[in-house]
Motif scaffolding. Structure first.
Motif, PDB file in Angstrom:
ATOM      1  N   GLN A 123      43.006  22.292 -12.110  1.00  0.00           N
ATOM      2  CA  GLN A 123      42.299  23.410 -11.480  1.00  0.00           C
ATOM      3  C   GLN A 123      41.759  22.943 -10.139  1.00  0.00           C
ATOM      4  O   GLN A 123      40.615  22.551 -10.017  1.00  0.00           O
ATOM      5  CB  GLN A 123      41.149  23.868 -12.385  1.00  0.00           C
ATOM      6  CG  GLN A 123      41.573  24.204 -13.790  1.00  0.00           C
ATOM      7  CD  GLN A 123      42.293  25.517 -13.854  1.00  0.00           C
ATOM      8  OE1 GLN A 123      42.144  26.365 -12.980  1.00  0.00           O
ATOM      9  NE2 GLN A 123      43.097  25.703 -14.879  1.00  0.00           N
ATOM     10  N   THR A 124      42.619  22.991  -9.129  1.00  0.00           N
ATOM     11  CA  THR A 124      42.201  22.431  -7.840  1.00  0.00           C
ATOM     12  C   THR A 124      41.278  23.352  -7.088  1.00  0.00           C
ATOM     13  O   THR A 124      40.623  22.929  -6.150  1.00  0.00           O
ATOM     14  CB  THR A 124      43.435  22.186  -6.969  1.00  0.00           C
ATOM     15  OG1 THR A 124      44.157  23.410  -6.898  1.00  0.00           O
ATOM     16  CG2 THR A 124      44.296  21.113  -7.574  1.00  0.00           C
ATOM     17  N   GLY A 125      41.278  24.620  -7.464  1.00  0.00           N
ATOM     18  CA  GLY A 125      40.492  25.571  -6.696  1.00  0.00           C
ATOM     19  C   GLY A 125      41.241  26.072  -5.473  1.00  0.00           C
ATOM     20  O   GLY A 125      40.696  26.810  -4.665  1.00  0.00           O
ATOM     21  N   ARG A 126      42.490  25.660  -5.318  1.00  0.00           N
ATOM     22  CA  ARG A 126      43.256  26.122  -4.154  1.00  0.00           C
ATOM     23  C   ARG A 126      44.242  27.196  -4.604  1.00  0.00           C
ATOM     24  O   ARG A 126      45.018  26.985  -5.535  1.00  0.00           O
ATOM     25  CB  ARG A 126      44.039  24.970  -3.538  1.00  0.00           C
ATOM     26  CG  ARG A 126      43.099  23.975  -2.942  1.00  0.00           C
ATOM     27  CD  ARG A 126      43.839  22.916  -2.205  1.00  0.00           C
ATOM     28  NE  ARG A 126      42.876  21.918  -1.770  1.00  0.00           N
ATOM     29  CZ  ARG A 126      43.192  20.774  -1.218  1.00  0.00           C
ATOM     30  NH1 ARG A 126      44.476  20.486  -1.029  1.00  0.00           N
ATOM     31  NH2 ARG A 126      42.272  19.933  -0.846  1.00  0.00           N
ATOM     32  N   VAL A 127      44.222  28.309  -3.901  1.00  0.00           N
ATOM     33  CA  VAL A 127      45.070  29.431  -4.281  1.00  0.00           C
ATOM     34  C   VAL A 127      46.529  29.017  -4.276  1.00  0.00           C
ATOM     35  O   VAL A 127      47.317  29.421  -5.117  1.00  0.00           O
ATOM     36  CB  VAL A 127      44.846  30.605  -3.312  1.00  0.00           C
ATOM     37  CG1 VAL A 127      45.576  31.822  -3.813  1.00  0.00           C
ATOM     38  CG2 VAL A 127      43.384  30.878  -3.151  1.00  0.00           C
ATOM     39  N   THR A 128      46.868  28.172  -3.321  1.00  0.00           N
ATOM     40  CA  THR A 128      48.265  27.787  -3.165  1.00  0.00           C
ATOM     41  C   THR A 128      48.817  27.136  -4.430  1.00  0.00           C
ATOM     42  O   THR A 128      49.919  27.446  -4.877  1.00  0.00           O
ATOM     43  CB  THR A 128      48.386  26.806  -1.999  1.00  0.00           C
ATOM     44  OG1 THR A 128      47.605  27.298  -0.927  1.00  0.00           O
ATOM     45  CG2 THR A 128      49.814  26.661  -1.583  1.00  0.00           C
ATOM     46  N   ALA A 141      49.353  29.681  -7.067  1.00  0.00           N
ATOM     47  CA  ALA A 141      50.529  30.493  -6.770  1.00  0.00           C
ATOM     48  C   ALA A 141      51.789  29.704  -7.076  1.00  0.00           C
ATOM     49  O   ALA A 141      52.762  30.257  -7.613  1.00  0.00           O
ATOM     50  CB  ALA A 141      50.514  30.919  -5.304  1.00  0.00           C
ATOM     51  N   LEU A 191      53.343  32.384   0.831  1.00  0.00           N
ATOM     52  CA  LEU A 191      52.143  32.163   0.026  1.00  0.00           C
ATOM     53  C   LEU A 191      51.975  30.700  -0.323  1.00  0.00           C
ATOM     54  O   LEU A 191      50.865  30.176  -0.388  1.00  0.00           O
ATOM     55  CB  LEU A 191      52.297  32.976  -1.261  1.00  0.00           C
ATOM     56  CG  LEU A 191      51.068  33.655  -1.817  1.00  0.00           C
ATOM     57  CD1 LEU A 191      50.474  34.571  -0.784  1.00  0.00           C
ATOM     58  CD2 LEU A 191      51.452  34.450  -3.047  1.00  0.00           C
ATOM     59  N   LEU A 192      53.100  30.020  -0.557  1.00  0.00           N
ATOM     60  CA  LEU A 192      53.028  28.659  -1.041  1.00  0.00           C
ATOM     61  C   LEU A 192      52.836  27.655   0.075  1.00  0.00           C
ATOM     62  O   LEU A 192      52.267  26.593  -0.128  1.00  0.00           O
ATOM     63  CB  LEU A 192      54.307  28.306  -1.814  1.00  0.00           C
ATOM     64  CG  LEU A 192      54.502  29.045  -3.119  1.00  0.00           C
ATOM     65  CD1 LEU A 192      55.783  28.595  -3.785  1.00  0.00           C
ATOM     66  CD2 LEU A 192      53.335  28.789  -4.054  1.00  0.00           C
ATOM     67  N   PHE A 210      48.554  34.986   4.286  1.00  0.00           N
ATOM     68  CA  PHE A 210      48.619  35.305   2.857  1.00  0.00           C
ATOM     69  C   PHE A 210      48.770  36.796   2.667  1.00  0.00           C
ATOM     70  O   PHE A 210      49.633  37.298   1.940  1.00  0.00           O
ATOM     71  CB  PHE A 210      47.322  34.862   2.165  1.00  0.00           C
ATOM     72  CG  PHE A 210      47.428  33.542   1.491  1.00  0.00           C
ATOM     73  CD1 PHE A 210      47.964  32.462   2.168  1.00  0.00           C
ATOM     74  CD2 PHE A 210      46.991  33.391   0.204  1.00  0.00           C
ATOM     75  CE1 PHE A 210      48.051  31.240   1.563  1.00  0.00           C
ATOM     76  CE2 PHE A 210      47.081  32.174  -0.415  1.00  0.00           C
ATOM     77  CZ  PHE A 210      47.608  31.090   0.259  1.00  0.00           C
ATOM     78  N   ARG A 242      35.589  25.426  -7.897  1.00  0.00           N
ATOM     79  CA  ARG A 242      36.374  24.632  -8.858  1.00  0.00           C
ATOM     80  C   ARG A 242      35.446  23.657  -9.581  1.00  0.00           C
ATOM     81  O   ARG A 242      34.261  23.573  -9.299  1.00  0.00           O
ATOM     82  CB  ARG A 242      37.481  23.900  -8.118  1.00  0.00           C
ATOM     83  CG  ARG A 242      36.919  22.786  -7.271  1.00  0.00           C
ATOM     84  CD  ARG A 242      37.972  21.950  -6.634  1.00  0.00           C
ATOM     85  NE  ARG A 242      37.315  21.038  -5.721  1.00  0.00           N
ATOM     86  CZ  ARG A 242      37.942  20.347  -4.792  1.00  0.00           C
ATOM     87  NH1 ARG A 242      39.233  20.505  -4.643  1.00  0.00           N
ATOM     88  NH2 ARG A 242      37.297  19.520  -4.016  1.00  0.00           N
ATOM     89  N   TRP A 243      36.043  22.910 -10.484  1.00  0.00           N
ATOM     90  CA  TRP A 243      35.256  21.996 -11.284  1.00  0.00           C
ATOM     91  C   TRP A 243      34.475  21.045 -10.411  1.00  0.00           C
ATOM     92  O   TRP A 243      33.586  20.377 -10.824  1.00  0.00           O
ATOM     93  CB  TRP A 243      36.182  21.201 -12.225  1.00  0.00           C
ATOM     94  CG  TRP A 243      37.373  20.619 -11.546  1.00  0.00           C
ATOM     95  CD1 TRP A 243      38.594  21.191 -11.396  1.00  0.00           C
ATOM     96  CD2 TRP A 243      37.437  19.376 -10.890  1.00  0.00           C
ATOM     97  NE1 TRP A 243      39.433  20.401 -10.693  1.00  0.00           N
ATOM     98  CE2 TRP A 243      38.753  19.266 -10.349  1.00  0.00           C
ATOM     99  CE3 TRP A 243      36.539  18.327 -10.646  1.00  0.00           C
ATOM    100  CZ2 TRP A 243      39.175  18.164  -9.621  1.00  0.00           C
ATOM    101  CZ3 TRP A 243      36.963  17.237  -9.925  1.00  0.00           C
ATOM    102  CH2 TRP A 243      38.274  17.153  -9.420  1.00  0.00           C
TER     103      TRP A 243
END
Lengths: 99, 84, 684, 101
Positions: free
Chosen positions: C655-660, C663, D23-24, D32, D100-101
């Motif tokens: 869970q990096t917190g990056r949307v990429t 996706a 997106l990637l 985006f 995030r964590w």
């Protein structure tokens, strides 16, 4: 002053490979598929009018093209758009500001 | 025959401008490429006998969404340097 | 028409109401509670007594008996499992017992006025609430129509005894005695609980007596043993793969565990002498009618079950006979008046068990009743003495009380004669019948004969310790200043004593079997009483079962010789006591017994060995179990949890917190789905 | 001569994949948004193409809803991007990683 579009140089291609793989998979699936002959619309069908009838669940005889009724989704989308408007306003407003 | 040719031509345009959207350096150029892509999609709609949809596509997308994006691009420009 | 059966539920509910009143009023408005709760209690138990009497008359007059469900608190799956319910079983046995319990409980309430109120005790609402709950529990236990309900009230009785024995909880003795009573009886009750579960599992019902088309479990047992096994029983026995005889004996043993605990039989009798720490009226209630009687009553209630298990019956008889003898020997050397009575209670309940084991159902019920009366009388008399002696219970400090408290003396003497089994007092008739039943069945069975012999020897000791107690307490010269000038007691002490004293002298009339033999007068009323009742729960059925299933056959023997023998032995014991302890200043003759006396005085070191069992065996076992629990069980759990934590801390880095990244994962997932669907669908 | 539906679907797949690619690989939030628009349009092409294939109006009508939803999405998206820009002085999506964590 106008500038010429330049290709970006700092593209991280590695995750892009996933997209390429997706395209490859889909392309193979599509090209190997066979949809049969195109049925098409009847000649002289009133397509735009059909959209209107479909949106409001109205019944009309040919030459209107058949479709399912979309009244309920129409109403739902109305609410969604309303909510989106509200959300956009809320986000765009400065925090704590009344202006 | 003419339909196939039109399709081929605009398919190339669509793909090319879509690639432009994701590949160019400047966001502003991206937005313009997006406009081109959307317009060519409208042509595809016309080919598919969806004239109304093509009109809506041009009105809503090119006339509305694209303008919004253009605004956003301008609002988020880094005041000092070049975009992105 | 409204009859006694419609009011039967009120018999236990009245004491329960007095319990509620005493608790609530005692807590919120103690000033409004007359006599600290005694008056509601007396009214309630008096009402119960009247209703029980009415019920008894109703039961005797008709052939209708009441066995109904009144409340189902758990409904089982139809056709697959069973319901759990409360029900009332009102037949000759339960109505008979109800009268005894209600009578004793009523008199104890009256006596408490003198013992507790007049002595200025505090915490009276708590005391009377306990008495009310105690009476309620016992009455409801007696009326229980199924074994689960019986178990619940059995436990409630135990709880009440804990509450009341520990009434003076600020002193050191009572709380520990209460705990001991609770734990020791609970030890037996564990087995009982397993037995209840086993009965439900085996028979799918806990009913004591048939209700409509439903058979009770004793009847199902009879069917199973005679070969017409009910499907549910056959299923269960097939599952566990045991012979019916063996399995039923096992169930009988398990239930017997609860009986032995509650009725203070060897080896779980040790709690009862300690329970003397409670107020004396409570001791009377516990010993005469409620707590201790509950165990024996349970055996009577399900006698149809036990009557088919000869080995268990022999065991019951043996335990009973041994307990009778052992407790009687211990009673001989005690110094405190209540200790003597406590051991005599154990001994007398041993007689009842002996009677039940030897097939003397009527003898046991008869002895239960006479014992309830004379033991309540003796305890209340002892209570009167204790009041007079300002709570000194040591008999060696008494003496010469005969002239100072004549009412107490004469009634106490009546009870003592009954206890010792002297003609013509109540105890003679019942004990004689117990021994007679044991003998006539024992002539065909050496184990029963052994039990009979022990019971017979105990008669001598009974006579001895009873009269040792009487003589030390009331005869001779006063040995202390308190005894010179004892306190006085009022009507509320004398009234119960007189009632019980009269009964102790006369109640034997209900069942004078030897007299019938002698004169031909049919005065064995109790036999006739138990002849009627719900079919298959009657005396006749029990006799039939004893003969057919358990193989008991009575030898043909006239009752006079055994009666004369036991009477002679009792007189011998009493006379011995008279010779040894008469005179103004008796000496402690038991000291001559030397080390035997020490052994007896320390109760054969029963307590010590039980403490050793607890500390030397159970504690290390428990520690090993604790180690196992803490180390291995908890260790496994902790390892699993730390594994989960560790792997979680690693996996969360996804869970990096990056949307990429999300996706990308979505896309890869989509690719996989497309491939899988395509491969399965054969698109390629 | 009518164009085979297959090619429209292929075109739409290509457009969709390009959207996914954007997106990637890119980090600008605005891009985006544009990539998502591309993907939505790809879906629309599909809908309209199959509408023509079966001679049924459902696809076309439904694509109208897609259009409406896209418009709403853009409105909200741009609101979010503006807030993002206000808070970080940037529109890089890798910046706001505090949840995030």
């Amino acid at each position: 002053m106008t500038t010429k579009p330049e290709l970006s140089k700092n593209i991280d291609v590695l995750p892009g490979l996933a997209a390429l793989a997706l395209f490859a998979a889909m392309a193979v699936a599509i090209l190997s598929a066979n949809f049969g002959p195109i049925q098409g619309f009847e000649a002289g069908a009133a397509i735009t009018r059909s959209i209107g009838y479909a949106l409001f669940n109205l019944e009309r005889a040919a030459p209107v093209v058949t479709s399912e009724g979309f009244l309920m989704p129409f109403l739902a989308v109305a609410f969604v758009l309303d909510a989106a408007l509200g959300a956009a306003v809320m986000l765009a407003r400065r925090e704590g500001g009344e202006e | 025959m003419i339909e196939s040719l039109t399709f081929a031509l605009f398919a190339v345009v669509t793909i090319a401008s879509s690639l432009g959207v994701v590949l160019v350096e400047d966001v502003w150029h991206s937005a313009l490429f997006l406009g081109a892509a959307l317009l060519s999609v409208a042509v595809h709609f016309l080919l598919l006998k969806a004239a109304f949809l093509a009109a809506v596509q041009i009105l809503v997308y090119v006339g509305g969404v694209l303008i919004l994006i253009a605004f956003a691009v301008m609002l988020t420009r880094d005041p000092g340097g070049v975009g992105e | 028409m409204v009859g006694a059966f419609d009011f039967a539920a009120a018999i236990p509910m009245l004491p329960f109401a007095s319990f509620v009143v005493a608790i609530l009023a005692g807590y919120f408005t103690p000033r409004l509670l007359p006599k600290g709760g005694a008056v509601p209690g007396i009214i309630a138990t008096g009402g119960s007594l009247l209703l029980s009497g009415w019920l008894m008359v109703t039961v005797s007059g008709t052939e209708h008996y009441y066995n109904q469900e009144i409340y189902t608190w758990t409904t089982g799956l139809a056709g697959e499992t069973f319901d759990l319910s409360f029900g009332l079983l009102l037949d000759p046995l339960s109505s008979y017992m109800l009268v005894i319990v209600a009578l004793i409980s009523f008199l104890v309430h009256v006596f408490s006025l003198g013992y507790m109120n007049d002595e200025g005790e505090t915490g009276l609402p708590r005391y009377y609430a306990g008495l009310g709950l105690f009476s309620f529990s016992m009455l409801a236990f007696v009326m229980a129509s199924n074994i689960l309900m019986a178990f619940m009230f059995f436990e409630l009785v135990g709880l009440c005894s804990w509450l009341l024995i520990g009434f003076w909880f600020r002193e050191p003795g009572p709380p520990s005695a209460a705990k001991k009573a609770f734990l020791v009886t609970r030890f037996g009750d564990y087995f009982f609980l397993i037995g209840v579960v086993a009965i439900f599992a085996t028979f799918g019902t806990g009913l004591f007596a048939p209700r409509g088309d439903e058979l009770g479990f004793p009847q199902l047992t009879a069917e199973a043993l005679s070969g017409e096994m009910a499907p549910v029983v056959a299923d269960f026995l097939g599952t566990i793969g045991l012979e019916p005889q063996t399995w039923f004996a096992l169930i009988g043993l398990l239930v017997l565990g609860g009986v032995i605990g509650k009725s203070a039989q060897f080896p779980l009798h040790t709690w009862l002498p300690d329970a003397m720490e409670g107020p004396t009226p409570v001791s009377a209630l516990i010993h005469a009618a409620t707590m201790v009687a509950a165990g024996v009553y349970l055996v009577m209630r399900m006698y149809g079950f036990y009557a088919q298990l000869p080995r268990i019956l022999a065991l019951i008889a043996l335990v009973g006979g041994f307990t009778a003898l052992m407790a009687a020997t211990m009673a001989m050397v005690k110094r405190e008046i209540k200790q003597v009575l406590a051991y005599s209670t154990i001994s007398q309940y041993g007689y009842m068990m002996l009677a039940l084991g030897a097939g003397g159902y009527v003898a046991a019920t008869f002895h239960l009743m006479t014992h309830a009366i004379f033991k309540a009388l003796l305890f209340l008399g002892a209570g009167a003495v204790i009041i007079a002696m300002h709570h000194n219970e040591n008999m060696w400090d008494m003496g010469g009380l005969k002239d100072k408290m004549p009412v107490t003396y004469w009634t106490f003497l009546s009870g003592s004669l009954a206890l010792a089994g002297i003609f013509p007092f109540a105890g003679f008739w019942s004990k004689d019948e117990v021994l007679y039943e044991a003998l006539i069945h024992g002539l065909n069975d050496p184990i029963l004969l052994l039990a009979y012999a022990m019971g017979l020897i105990a008669v001598v000791f009974t006579g001895f310790y009873t009269f040792r107690m009487v003589i030390l307490t009331f005869h001779g010269e006063a040995r202390t200043e308190t005894a010179e000038d004892p306190g006085s007691v009022r009507w509320n002490v004398k009234f119960p004593l007189v009632v019980l004293g009269t009964l102790a002298a006369t109640v034997g009339v209900v069942n004078m079997a030897p007299v019938k033999e002698l004169t031909g007068w049919d005065i064995t009323y109790l036999h006739h009483w138990f002849e009627s009742g719900i079919q298959t729960v009657t005396l006749g059925e029990y006799h039939h079962l004893l003969e057919s299933a358990a193989g008991y056959h009575a030898a043909d023997l006239a009752p006079f010789l055994p009666a004369a023998l036991s009477l002679g032995l009792a007189l011998t014991g009493a006379g011995l006591a008279w010779i040894l302890y008469r005179g103004p200043d008796p000496t402690a003759h038991t000291d001559k017994l030397g080390s035997i006396k020490t052994l007896l005085y320390n109760n054969y070191y029963q307590d010590e060995y039980q403490v050793w069992l607890a500390e030397g065996v159970t504690m290390p076992l428990a520690q090993v179990a604790d180690k196992f629990d803490q180390g291995i069980i908890d260790g496994v759990v902790n390892t699993i949890s730390s594994l989960a934590l560790f792997s979680g801390s690693r996996i969360r880095r996804l869970q990096t917190g990056r949307v990429t990244n999300y996706a990308a994962m979505l896309t890869l997932g989509l690719v996989v789905i497309v491939l899988v669907v395509a491969l399965i669908g054969g698109w390629f | 001569m009518v164009v085979e539906t297959q090619y429209y679907v292929l075109l739409s797949a290509a457009m969709f994949s390009i959207g996914v690619f954007g997106l990637l690989t890119r980090r600008n939030a605005l891009r985006f948004l544009m990539s998502v628009e591309l993907m939505l349009n790809a879906a629309n092409i599909n809908l309209v193409a199959f509408s023509a294939q079966w001679g049924n109006m459902t696809g076309q009508t439904f694509s109208l809803f897609v259009l409406a939803l896209a418009a709403a999405e853009v409105a909200v998206g741009i609101g979010i991007i503006l807030v993002l820009f206000r808070n970080f002085r940037d529109v890089d999506v890798t910046e706001p990683a505090t949840m995030r964590w």
